[in-house]
Design an enzyme around this catalytic site. Structure first.
Site, PDB file in Angstrom:
ATOM      1  N   HIS A   1       4.141  -3.364  -6.741  1.00 24.86           N
ATOM      2  CA  HIS A   1       4.207  -4.850  -5.800  1.00 24.86           C
ATOM      3  C   HIS A   1       3.130  -4.774  -4.926  1.00 24.86           C
ATOM      4  O   HIS A   1       3.937  -3.591  -3.915  1.00 24.86           O
ATOM      5  CB  HIS A   1       5.378  -5.827  -5.826  1.00 24.86           C
ATOM      6  CG  HIS A   1       4.501  -7.198  -5.413  1.00 24.86           C
ATOM      7  ND1 HIS A   1       3.135  -7.599  -5.498  1.00 24.86           N
ATOM      8  CD2 HIS A   1       5.283  -7.352  -4.125  1.00 24.86           C
ATOM      9  CE1 HIS A   1       3.845  -8.730  -4.532  1.00 24.86           C
ATOM     10  NE2 HIS A   1       4.251  -8.375  -3.676  1.00 24.86           N
TER      11      HIS A   1
ATOM     12  N   TYR B   1     -14.438  -1.010 -18.138  1.00 23.20           N
ATOM     13  CA  TYR B   1     -13.712  -0.870 -18.813  1.00 23.20           C
ATOM     14  C   TYR B   1     -11.655  -0.360 -18.861  1.00 23.20           C
ATOM     15  O   TYR B   1     -11.752  -0.717 -19.052  1.00 23.20           O
ATOM     16  CB  TYR B   1     -14.409   0.243 -19.461  1.00 23.20           C
ATOM     17  CG  TYR B   1     -14.157   1.940 -19.181  1.00 23.20           C
ATOM     18  CD1 TYR B   1     -15.203   2.309 -18.385  1.00 23.20           C
ATOM     19  CD2 TYR B   1     -13.495   2.604 -18.886  1.00 23.20           C
ATOM     20  CE1 TYR B   1     -15.115   3.227 -17.741  1.00 23.20           C
ATOM     21  CE2 TYR B   1     -13.212   4.153 -18.882  1.00 23.20           C
ATOM     22  CZ  TYR B   1     -14.336   3.846 -18.233  1.00 23.20           C
ATOM     23  OH  TYR B   1     -14.448   5.645 -17.825  1.00 23.20           O
TER      24      TYR B   1
ATOM     25  N   GLY C   1      11.612  -4.800   4.344  1.00 23.01           N
ATOM     26  CA  GLY C   1      11.845  -4.821   5.849  1.00 23.01           C
ATOM     27  C   GLY C   1      11.599  -3.590   6.640  1.00 23.01           C
ATOM     28  O   GLY C   1      12.001  -3.115   7.669  1.00 23.01           O
TER      29      GLY C   1
ATOM     30  N   GLY D   1       5.016  -4.589  -0.301  1.00 25.55           N
ATOM     31  CA  GLY D   1       4.689  -4.199  -0.867  1.00 25.55           C
ATOM     32  C   GLY D   1       6.382  -3.823  -1.306  1.00 25.55           C
ATOM     33  O   GLY D   1       6.949  -3.256  -0.369  1.00 25.55           O
ATOM     34  N   ASN D   2       6.616  -3.705  -2.797  1.00 27.39           N
ATOM     35  CA  ASN D   2       7.777  -2.732  -2.979  1.00 27.39           C
ATOM     36  C   ASN D   2       7.635  -2.423  -4.970  1.00 27.39           C
ATOM     37  O   ASN D   2       7.144  -1.985  -5.245  1.00 27.39           O
ATOM     38  CB  ASN D   2       8.917  -4.069  -3.546  1.00 27.39           C
ATOM     39  CG  ASN D   2       8.463  -5.420  -3.832  1.00 27.39           C
ATOM     40  OD1 ASN D   2       7.580  -5.861  -4.543  1.00 27.39           O
ATOM     41  ND2 ASN D   2       8.402  -6.393  -2.473  1.00 27.39           N
TER      42      ASN D   2
ATOM     43  N   HIS E   1      -1.602 -14.635  -3.244  1.00 18.80           N
ATOM     44  CA  HIS E   1      -0.140 -12.660  -3.110  1.00 18.80           C
ATOM     45  C   HIS E   1      -0.750 -12.024  -3.231  1.00 18.80           C
ATOM     46  O   HIS E   1      -1.004 -11.190  -1.963  1.00 18.80           O
ATOM     47  CB  HIS E   1       1.331 -13.641  -4.109  1.00 18.80           C
ATOM     48  CG  HIS E   1       2.001 -12.495  -3.791  1.00 18.80           C
ATOM     49  ND1 HIS E   1       3.295 -13.505  -3.541  1.00 18.80           N
ATOM     50  CD2 HIS E   1       2.348 -11.838  -2.928  1.00 18.80           C
ATOM     51  CE1 HIS E   1       4.583 -12.386  -3.390  1.00 18.80           C
ATOM     52  NE2 HIS E   1       3.472 -11.524  -2.499  1.00 18.80           N
TER      53      HIS E   1
ATOM     54  N   HIS F   1      -0.109  -6.118  -1.865  1.00 21.76           N
ATOM     55  CA  HIS F   1      -0.983  -7.042  -1.612  1.00 21.76           C
ATOM     56  C   HIS F   1      -2.433  -6.803  -1.096  1.00 21.76           C
ATOM     57  O   HIS F   1      -3.209  -6.527  -0.263  1.00 21.76           O
ATOM     58  CB  HIS F   1      -0.494  -7.543  -0.121  1.00 21.76           C
ATOM     59  CG  HIS F   1       0.922  -8.373  -0.403  1.00 21.76           C
ATOM     60  ND1 HIS F   1       1.578  -8.511   0.967  1.00 21.76           N
ATOM     61  CD2 HIS F   1       1.680  -8.392  -1.345  1.00 21.76           C
ATOM     62  CE1 HIS F   1       2.598  -8.734   0.262  1.00 21.76           C
ATOM     63  NE2 HIS F   1       3.327  -8.803  -0.904  1.00 21.76           N
TER      64      HIS F   1
ATOM     65  N   TYR G   1      -4.917   8.868 -23.899  1.00 20.34           N
ATOM     66  CA  TYR G   1      -5.675   9.855 -22.337  1.00 20.34           C
ATOM     67  C   TYR G   1      -5.211  11.275 -22.399  1.00 20.34           C
ATOM     68  O   TYR G   1      -4.681  11.414 -23.007  1.00 20.34           O
ATOM     69  CB  TYR G   1      -5.716   8.877 -21.643  1.00 20.34           C
ATOM     70  CG  TYR G   1      -6.377   9.116 -20.342  1.00 20.34           C
ATOM     71  CD1 TYR G   1      -7.659   8.413 -20.035  1.00 20.34           C
ATOM     72  CD2 TYR G   1      -5.829   9.822 -18.982  1.00 20.34           C
ATOM     73  CE1 TYR G   1      -8.503   8.552 -18.906  1.00 20.34           C
ATOM     74  CE2 TYR G   1      -6.599  10.137 -18.459  1.00 20.34           C
ATOM     75  CZ  TYR G   1      -8.216   8.878 -18.272  1.00 20.34           C
ATOM     76  OH  TYR G   1      -8.896   9.444 -17.526  1.00 20.34           O
TER      77      TYR G   1
ATOM     78  N   SER H   1      14.832  -5.376  -1.242  1.00 24.45           N
ATOM     79  CA  SER H   1      13.217  -6.263  -1.417  1.00 24.45           C
ATOM     80  C   SER H   1      13.336  -7.939  -2.073  1.00 24.45           C
ATOM     81  O   SER H   1      13.994  -7.732  -2.828  1.00 24.45           O
ATOM     82  CB  SER H   1      12.255  -5.434  -2.198  1.00 24.45           C
ATOM     83  OG  SER H   1      11.596  -6.137  -2.362  1.00 24.45           O
ATOM     84  N   SER H   2      13.021  -8.493  -1.259  1.00 27.20           N
ATOM     85  CA  SER H   2      12.520  -9.795  -1.464  1.00 27.20           C
ATOM     86  C   SER H   2      12.989 -10.288  -3.155  1.00 27.20           C
ATOM     87  O   SER H   2      12.758 -11.281  -3.461  1.00 27.20           O
ATOM     88  CB  SER H   2      12.344 -10.880  -0.587  1.00 27.20           C
ATOM     89  OG  SER H   2      11.201 -10.250   0.105  1.00 27.20           O
ATOM     90  N   GLU H   3      11.641  -9.408  -3.995  1.00 28.09           N
ATOM     91  CA  GLU H   3      11.225  -9.413  -5.150  1.00 28.09           C
ATOM     92  C   GLU H   3      11.952  -9.172  -6.101  1.00 28.09           C
ATOM     93  O   GLU H   3      11.025  -8.423  -7.162  1.00 28.09           O
ATOM     94  CB  GLU H   3       9.665  -8.968  -4.630  1.00 28.09           C
ATOM     95  CG  GLU H   3       8.835  -9.825  -3.566  1.00 28.09           C
ATOM     96  CD  GLU H   3       8.720 -11.089  -4.584  1.00 28.09           C
ATOM     97  OE1 GLU H   3       9.283 -12.064  -4.902  1.00 28.09           O
ATOM     98  OE2 GLU H   3       7.275 -12.019  -3.770  1.00 28.09           O
TER      99      GLU H   3
HETATM  100 ZN    ZN Z   1       4.125 -10.100  -2.092  1.00 27.36          ZN
END
Ligand code: ZN
Length: 221
Positions: free
Chosen positions: A96, A117, A46, A28-29, A158, A98, A211, A75-77
């Site tokens: 992000h 909801y 990593g 994740g990132n 993914h 998983h 809220y 991050s690769s994303e």
């Molecule tokens: Zn990912």
């Protein structure tokens, strides 16, 4: 050091994501966009969340995608985060992950319908973006497209991406959508879940905007 407080906030939320089981090890990132400077801060690639130092958080220029500061590889994303900051005015933080149930629904390439909801944390539903290889521009574009008018998107085969005006909002959306994906999985495994109508979800989205404030009811009990 640029954006010191933002770097520290990212590290805190990275550890929180691990503690609460939303991601494991280096998966994740997370990122935050500083709209005033046009710079985003993102987790490095990593490195274990409990070992990341503020110096290793990477600072990227949102317009050009060029690295401005940071001693580690981003991050690769990074482009999948940057595309939202570049083209949406309501997203200033992204997570992000998983998470198990969101990734499960994404492996079926299904949208998450309004099974509860709490889906309204993200929108009237959560779409599943078309598959593309991780870390690529096509994935960033598919995610951006499928997240239109939403604050979360499933990434086919993914995982999940959630965005908000702050990291705490993005974190809450991640938790709630993962919970709703689990409900959907469980409900489907024993029957046919009843999906809430769209006008009810639109009302929920309005309620969530207020809220914490008292909502006046029109009818007496
Ligand atoms: Zn990912």
């Amino acid at each position: 050091m640029l954006l010191k407080e933002i770097r520290e906030e990212i590290i805190e939320y990275g550890k929180k994501a691990i503690r609460e089981g939303l991601t494991k090890g280096t998966g994740g990132n997370l990122s935050i966009f500083d709209r005033a400077s046009g710079l985003m801060a993102i987790t490095p690639s990593g490195i274990d969340y409990f070992e990341i130092t503020p110096e290793q958080i990477v600072i990227i220029d949102v317009q050009t995608g060029k690295i401005v500061e940071g001693t580690a590889v981003p991050s690769s994303e990074a482009d999948m985060h940057r595309i939202f900051y570049k083209y949406r005015t309501d997203i200033d933080a992204i997570i992000h992950t998983h998470t198990t149930y969101a990734a499960t629904i994404s492996c079926l390439n299904w949208d998450l319908p309004a099974v509860h909801y709490l889906v309204a944390f993200a929108g009237v539903n959560v779409r599943c973006a078309k598959y593309a290889t991780y870390g690529t521009i096509p994935l960033a574009k598919n995610a951006f497209e499928a997240m239109k008018d939403r604050k979360a998107v499933l990434l086919a085969n993914h995982g999940l991406l959630a965005g908000g005006s702050s990291l705490s909002e993005a974190f809450a959306i991640t938790e709630e959508i993962e919970f709703c994906c689990e409900l959907y999985y469980r409900a489907k495994s024993i029957g046919d879940p009843v999906i809430l109508p769209e006008d009810e979800m639109v009302r929920m989205i309005e309620r969530f905007k207020n809220y914490g404030k008292r909502i006046e009811e029109h009818e007496e009990i």
